[in-house]
Write a protein that holds these residues in place. Structure first.
Motif, PDB file in Angstrom:
ATOM      1  N   LEU A  86      74.896  42.410  65.915  1.00 61.20           N
ATOM      2  CA  LEU A  86      74.744  43.788  65.592  1.00 61.20           C
ATOM      3  C   LEU A  86      76.049  44.624  65.931  1.00 61.20           C
ATOM      4  CD1 LEU A  86      71.057  44.220  66.409  1.00 61.20           C
ATOM      5  CD2 LEU A  86      71.908  43.838  64.001  1.00 61.20           C
ATOM      6  N   PHE A  87      76.459  45.552  65.071  1.00 55.69           N
ATOM      7  CA  PHE A  87      77.556  46.523  65.725  1.00 55.69           C
ATOM      8  C   PHE A  87      77.036  47.287  66.599  1.00 55.69           C
ATOM      9  CE2 PHE A  87      77.915  45.860  60.805  1.00 55.69           C
ATOM     10  CZ  PHE A  87      78.983  44.984  60.923  1.00 55.69           C
ATOM     11  N   ASN A  95      73.777  50.163  61.183  1.00 53.50           N
ATOM     12  CA  ASN A  95      73.588  48.801  61.146  1.00 53.50           C
ATOM     13  C   ASN A  95      72.991  48.313  59.724  1.00 53.50           C
ATOM     14  OD1 ASN A  95      74.807  46.794  63.247  1.00 53.50           O
ATOM     15  ND2 ASN A  95      73.685  48.540  64.535  1.00 53.50           N
ATOM     16  N   ARG A 146      69.235  43.951  58.333  1.00 56.25           N
ATOM     17  CA  ARG A 146      70.666  44.000  57.742  1.00 56.25           C
ATOM     18  C   ARG A 146      70.904  42.867  56.816  1.00 56.25           C
ATOM     19  NH1 ARG A 146      75.440  43.667  61.959  1.00 56.25           N
ATOM     20  NH2 ARG A 146      74.544  41.583  61.876  1.00 56.25           N
TER      21      ARG A 146
END
Ligand code: ADP
Ligand code: MG
Length: 345
Positions: A86-87, A95, A146
């Protein structure tokens, strides 16, 4: 119908032949698991489907289109990794929105999709949190949301539950399976955990040193393993030896066993593989003689380790509510359930 076909794919890393003439057809909407020990080539296979690696030979066909040399971003597949990826500087919503924004979708479409995905993975109350403020299971849910958000044809999952503790992993297995059924999506799932593969999959491809040894339903893989490797890798198994005496008959420690002897000729030595649930202690003297070596309490059952007269060791599970009690040194006889032994030459 096949959504994905891998044809004769070979992959080398230097001299290391990692994937060997691999053939695999994945059905539309199925949960297919690639199962095998660490280093057998599972991730490499997944990376070739995703486009992060190119096979040295062979081809990959997605929905009838040859995608072998297509870059990852042009393929309608998405990958969920074990480490979530994940960012960290973006919150949960951001995200999930990221991929859609990259595709230049308008804000209303993105917002609607993000709301839908948050509900799907039951994370609506966590939309504004950063990944560091979430548990491992929650982070994995966001990673799945996501990946699903931009509607890939196939979702690839590489040991996605590997970092979770056992209890959470079991819970997430059910969640993932019901998510896949609800979405009616094709999942290609990679794991080294045989129990996980058995409980989640429609079909399992068992991989061993770059080769798929067997492709089948969990029942087929468990009950009729096609190679010794598959028999030994999936579930508990006892390895005995004996001799074929007639078609579908063997003798083991002086006792007859009825099982499929395939094409093994009479008089030939054979390996007899037996699941613990198919061997019992019999009160008659007409069984395979053995001695109790060890008893181990395991909650719902007691594990018994038994040495046969030929020296082979067998493990069986005795229900704890059984009236009989065994201790080290007891002489017993074993009975084998007919047609359950798996025979190899
Ligand atoms: N980028 C790479 N460069 C060189 N060797 C690699 C690379 N990636 C994987 N390998 C090797 O290829 C084999 C298969 O790896 P991998 O596909 O990651 O296995 P698995 O996912 O089943 O554990 C291993 O021997 C591994 O060390
Ligand atoms: Mg791997």
């Amino acid at each position: 119908m096949s959504i994905l076909i891998i044809k004769n794919a070979d992959k080398f890393y230097g001299k290391n032949h990692v994937v060997k003439s691999l053939n695999l057809e994945v059905d539309d909407s199925e949960f297919l698991t690639i199962l095998g020990p660490s280093g057998c080539g599972k991730t490499t296979t997944l990376r070739m489907i995703a486009g992060f690696e190119t096979p040295d030979k062979g081809s990959i066909i997605l929905k009838g289109e040859d995608i072998t040399y297509l870059p990852p971003y042009k393929r309608h597949v998405n990958t969920v990794f074990q480490n979530y990826a994940l960012f960290p500087n973006m919150n949960v919503s951001e995200n999930i929105a990221f991929g859609l924004q990259q595709q230049k979708k308008d804000k209303a479409t993105v917002d609607k999709k993000v709301t839908e995905m948050l509900a799907m993975v039951r994370m609506s109350n966590f939309a504004k949190r950063k990944p560091a403020e979430l548990s491992g299971g929650q982070q994995q849910r966001v990673a799945i949301a996501r990946a699903v958000a931009n509607n890939p044809a196939i979702l690839l999952l590489d040991e996605p539950l590997g970092a979770l503790d056992l209890k959470l992993r079991k819970q997430m297995q059910f969640e993932l399976k019901s998510l896949q059924q609800q979405l009616n999506y094709t999942f290609i799932y990679v794991t080294h955990d045989q129990e996980e593969a058995l409980t989640m999959s429609d079909r399992i491809a068992v991989m061993n040193e770059g080769v798929i040894d067997q492709l089948g339903t969990p029942e087929e893989i468990y009950n009729s393993p096609s190679t010794e490797f598959v028999a030994g890798f999936i579930g508990d198994i006892n390895k005995l030896s004996g001799k074929v005496t007639a078609q579908n008959e063997l003798v083991c420690n002086g006792q007859n066993i009825i099982a499929n002897t395939k094409n093994i000729p009479n008089g030939k030595e054979a390996k007899i593989f037996l699941r613990p649930e198919n061997i019992f202690i019999t009160q008659s003297n007409n069984g395979i003689p053995g001695k109790i070596l060890q008893t181990v309490f395991a909650g719902t059952h007691t594990k018994l380790e038994i040495q046969l007269s030929d020296g082979n060791i067998v493990h069986i599970n005795e229900p704890v509510n059984s009236e009989r009690r065994y201790t080290h040194g007891d002489s017993i006889h074993l009975e084998v359930k007919q047609h359950t032994a798996i025979i190899f030459e």
